[in-house]
Design a protein around this motif. Structure first.
Motif, PDB file in Angstrom:
ATOM      1  N   LEU A  71      -4.241   6.872  -2.785  1.00  0.00           N
ATOM      2  CA  LEU A  71      -3.120   5.610  -2.681  1.00  0.00           C
ATOM      3  C   LEU A  71      -3.304   4.610  -3.552  1.00  0.00           C
ATOM      4  O   LEU A  71      -3.943   4.594  -4.692  1.00  0.00           O
ATOM      5  N   THR A  72      -2.233   3.673  -3.660  1.00  0.00           N
ATOM      6  CA  THR A  72      -2.254   2.623  -4.495  1.00  0.00           C
ATOM      7  C   THR A  72      -1.957   1.451  -3.818  1.00  0.00           C
ATOM      8  O   THR A  72      -1.051   1.341  -3.128  1.00  0.00           O
TER       9      THR A  72
ATOM     10  N   PRO B 110       3.919   9.985  11.643  1.00  0.00           N
ATOM     11  CA  PRO B 110       3.662   8.897  10.891  1.00  0.00           C
ATOM     12  C   PRO B 110       2.192   8.462  10.668  1.00  0.00           C
ATOM     13  O   PRO B 110       1.638   9.055  11.635  1.00  0.00           O
ATOM     14  N   LEU B 111       1.957   7.732   9.804  1.00  0.00           N
ATOM     15  CA  LEU B 111       0.532   7.329   9.626  1.00  0.00           C
ATOM     16  C   LEU B 111       0.525   5.781   9.951  1.00  0.00           C
ATOM     17  O   LEU B 111       1.134   4.984   9.465  1.00  0.00           O
ATOM     18  N   LEU B 112      -0.856   5.429  10.384  1.00  0.00           N
ATOM     19  CA  LEU B 112      -1.285   4.258  10.581  1.00  0.00           C
ATOM     20  C   LEU B 112      -2.737   4.178   9.973  1.00  0.00           C
ATOM     21  O   LEU B 112      -3.509   4.728   9.808  1.00  0.00           O
ATOM     22  N   PHE B 113      -2.621   2.903   9.072  1.00  0.00           N
ATOM     23  CA  PHE B 113      -3.545   2.829   7.974  1.00  0.00           C
ATOM     24  C   PHE B 113      -4.463   1.450   8.425  1.00  0.00           C
ATOM     25  O   PHE B 113      -3.924   0.435   8.428  1.00  0.00           O
TER      26      PHE B 113
ATOM     27  N   ILE C 277       0.655  -1.321  -0.018  1.00  0.00           N
ATOM     28  CA  ILE C 277      -0.103   0.044   0.033  1.00  0.00           C
ATOM     29  C   ILE C 277       0.825   1.284  -0.002  1.00  0.00           C
ATOM     30  O   ILE C 277       1.929   1.323   0.856  1.00  0.00           O
ATOM     31  N   LEU C 278       0.809   2.083  -0.848  1.00  0.00           N
ATOM     32  CA  LEU C 278       1.617   3.531  -1.130  1.00  0.00           C
ATOM     33  C   LEU C 278       0.430   4.716  -1.003  1.00  0.00           C
ATOM     34  O   LEU C 278      -0.405   4.647  -2.040  1.00  0.00           O
ATOM     35  N   VAL C 279       0.563   5.319   0.153  1.00  0.00           N
ATOM     36  CA  VAL C 279      -0.323   6.357   0.320  1.00  0.00           C
ATOM     37  C   VAL C 279       0.402   7.555  -0.109  1.00  0.00           C
ATOM     38  O   VAL C 279       1.299   7.923   0.095  1.00  0.00           O
ATOM     39  N   ASN C 280      -0.546   8.479  -0.827  1.00  0.00           N
ATOM     40  CA  ASN C 280      -0.114   9.667  -1.196  1.00  0.00           C
ATOM     41  C   ASN C 280      -0.185  10.564  -0.058  1.00  0.00           C
ATOM     42  O   ASN C 280      -0.914  11.097   0.489  1.00  0.00           O
TER      43      ASN C 280
ATOM     44  N   GLY D 132       5.087   7.086   3.097  1.00  0.00           N
ATOM     45  CA  GLY D 132       3.713   6.320   2.818  1.00  0.00           C
ATOM     46  C   GLY D 132       3.495   4.958   2.551  1.00  0.00           C
ATOM     47  O   GLY D 132       2.289   4.540   2.257  1.00  0.00           O
ATOM     48  N   MET D 133       4.494   4.053   2.596  1.00  0.00           N
ATOM     49  CA  MET D 133       4.262   2.623   1.964  1.00  0.00           C
ATOM     50  C   MET D 133       4.430   1.666   3.267  1.00  0.00           C
ATOM     51  O   MET D 133       5.073   1.918   4.348  1.00  0.00           O
ATOM     52  N   GLY D 134       3.370   0.677   3.008  1.00  0.00           N
ATOM     53  CA  GLY D 134       3.448  -0.301   4.053  1.00  0.00           C
ATOM     54  C   GLY D 134       3.026  -1.477   3.413  1.00  0.00           C
ATOM     55  O   GLY D 134       2.796  -1.672   2.222  1.00  0.00           O
TER      56      GLY D 134
END
Length: 447
Positions: A340-341, A263-266, A246-249, A279-281
């Motif tokens: 996102l991608t 940091p982001l938690l998705f 997962i790649l979040v813009n 933004g990648m996980g």
């Protein structure tokens, strides 16, 4: 850059990120208030969690926060409290990050996450990080069990940095200063908790979607078997696993200036993913591919299942929550138009390794006449499209096959003609030789 290198880089980033967001093992956040009845207990059996939590912060209830703001910010007729500017400590993940002033609490109406930390814990863990030359006061609350009373108070910075632990320590009551408390009372220091990360929850994906296809990969092998004595469809399945990326813009999330660069938690597939600074996980995903075919009686066929990597570009809406650690989160605001991608396996398909004879197609260079088909089956599937195809075929002329036959005939004629000419020339030479031999037979032999 190859996909393999990207995946390795993502995994390395995830490992680094996991270490960065690792919650302090000895710092705990409690949301239950400390009651007088709990403080008065003489026999307390600590649990395993209590033994692990060396630093415990207990958040203020809404009633406590309202009382705190009213005491610090409202006019109670005192001429001194208006000029006071007491302070509190800021903690992130159990670490001291700074201090705030009383005016900040009044300005935001106590909107930040405030908590109480026992005085002896602050003395043991944070006093050494403070400058002993400063002349400040800190906000606290004191609870006296005998008087069954809890009041806001403030104590001196020097008492904290000098580790005063006797009756010289005083926590002066906030309003009018007409009372004070000592260390024999239960003293808790006011702290503000800072978020560790933002958590994107309640994800809603928008209809817009763009898909980019990538290469195919082998997912696994299977076998289809038809043990019965009749031909029928046989179905099977194959389990496979892969790492979904997962790649979040990030620019679509942090376009608002009031959001800190955290940091982001998705939230994805009932799990919470930790995204790196880009933004990648990633997430381990287990899927099942279904396939089938019509099989002859008592036959089997080997199957290879392949899948195609695809990039799915999506837009989404979400709720942004501030995450403070140990399960504590608070709603921040709503996000719209995030991008996102997904990098995942899609379009799985089987490849049958041993095809059956009855499923093979017969190839022919000759085209059957539609007239013959009509005679054999007047009610057959003779459509206008097929008729148009036949007309086009007839209008195109003899085509390659006719030219090939004509060429072969001309070539055979040329060969025959060449052989005839060679044979004729050979016959003429033989006749001349015979005539010469006959003419010489009348010559007498020499004596």
């Amino acid at each position: 850059m190859s996909m393999k290198a990207i995946i390795i880089g993502c995994l390395a980033a995830l490992v680094a990120l996991g270490a960065a967001l690792e919650e302090h093992p000895h710092f705990c956040i409690k949301t239950d208030p400390i009651l007088l009845s709990e403080i008065d207990r003489h026999v307390v059996i600590p649990s395993e969690e209590d033994l692990q939590c060396h630093i415990r912060a207990t958040t203020l209830t809404q009633k406590e926060k309202a009382s705190l703001v009213d005491t610090l910010c409202a006019d109670h007729g005192s001429t001194t409290i208006k000029r006071d500017n007491h302070h509190f400590l800021r903690l992130r993940n159990g670490e001291l990050t700074g201090r705030g002033a009383q005016a900040e609490v009044c300005a935001n109406g106590g909107d930040s996450v405030l908590a109480w930390v026992p005085y002896h814990t602050v003395l043991q863990n944070y006093a050494a990080e403070l400058n002993p030359k400063e002349r400040l006061t800190y906000i606290a609350k004191a609870t006296n069990v005998e008087r069954e009373k809890t009041e806001l108070c403030h104590f001196r910075h020097t008492d904290l940095v000098n580790a005063v632990s006797d009756n010289l320590f005083t926590c002066v009551v906030m309003i009018f200063g007409d009372n004070f408390y000592g260390l024999e009372d239960n003293i808790n220091v006011l702290v503000e908790l800072e978020p560790l990360a933002y958590q994107l929850r309640n994800i809603t994906y928008l209809p817009w979607r763009n898909v980019t296809n990538s290469y195919k990969m082998h997912l696994g092998n299977s076998v289809l078997r038809n043990p019965s004595g009749e031909r029928k469809p046989i179905y099977g399945s194959l389990n496979y696993a892969f790492v979904e990326k997962i790649l979040v813009n990030m620019s679509s999330v942090y376009r608002q200036k009031k959001l800190s660069r955290l940091p982001l938690l998705f939230e994805h597939r009932s799990s919470v993913l930790e995204l790196d600074s880009n933004g990648m996980g990633g997430l381990d995903v287990a899927e099942k591919a279904y396939f089938g075919r019509s099989m002859d009686p008592r036959s089997e066929v080997k199957v290879q299942v392949i899948g195609q990597w695809v990039d799915q570009h999506r837009e989404f809406d979400a709720d942004i929550y501030e995450y403070y650690g140990h399960g504590l989160k608070r709603f921040k605001e709503t996000l719209t138009g995030g991008r996102l991608t997904f990098i995942r396996i899609d379009n799985t398909e089987p490849v049958f390794m041993d095809p059956e004879s009855s499923n093979l197609a017969k190839a022919s260079l000759f085209r059957e006449q539609k007239v013959g088909q009509i005679k054999e089956d007047p009610s057959g599937n003779y459509t206008e499209w097929e008729n148009a195809q036949e007309d086009e075929f007839d209008e195109d002329g003899p085509g390659f096959y006719c030219w090939f036959v004509v060429t072969c005939l001309l070539l055979a004629l040329a060969i025959i003609l060449g052989i005839y000419i060679l044979v004729s020339a050979h016959n003429r030479r033989n006749k001349q030789r015979q005539m010469y031999e006959v003419a010489n037979t009348n010559v007498p032999p020499p004596a």
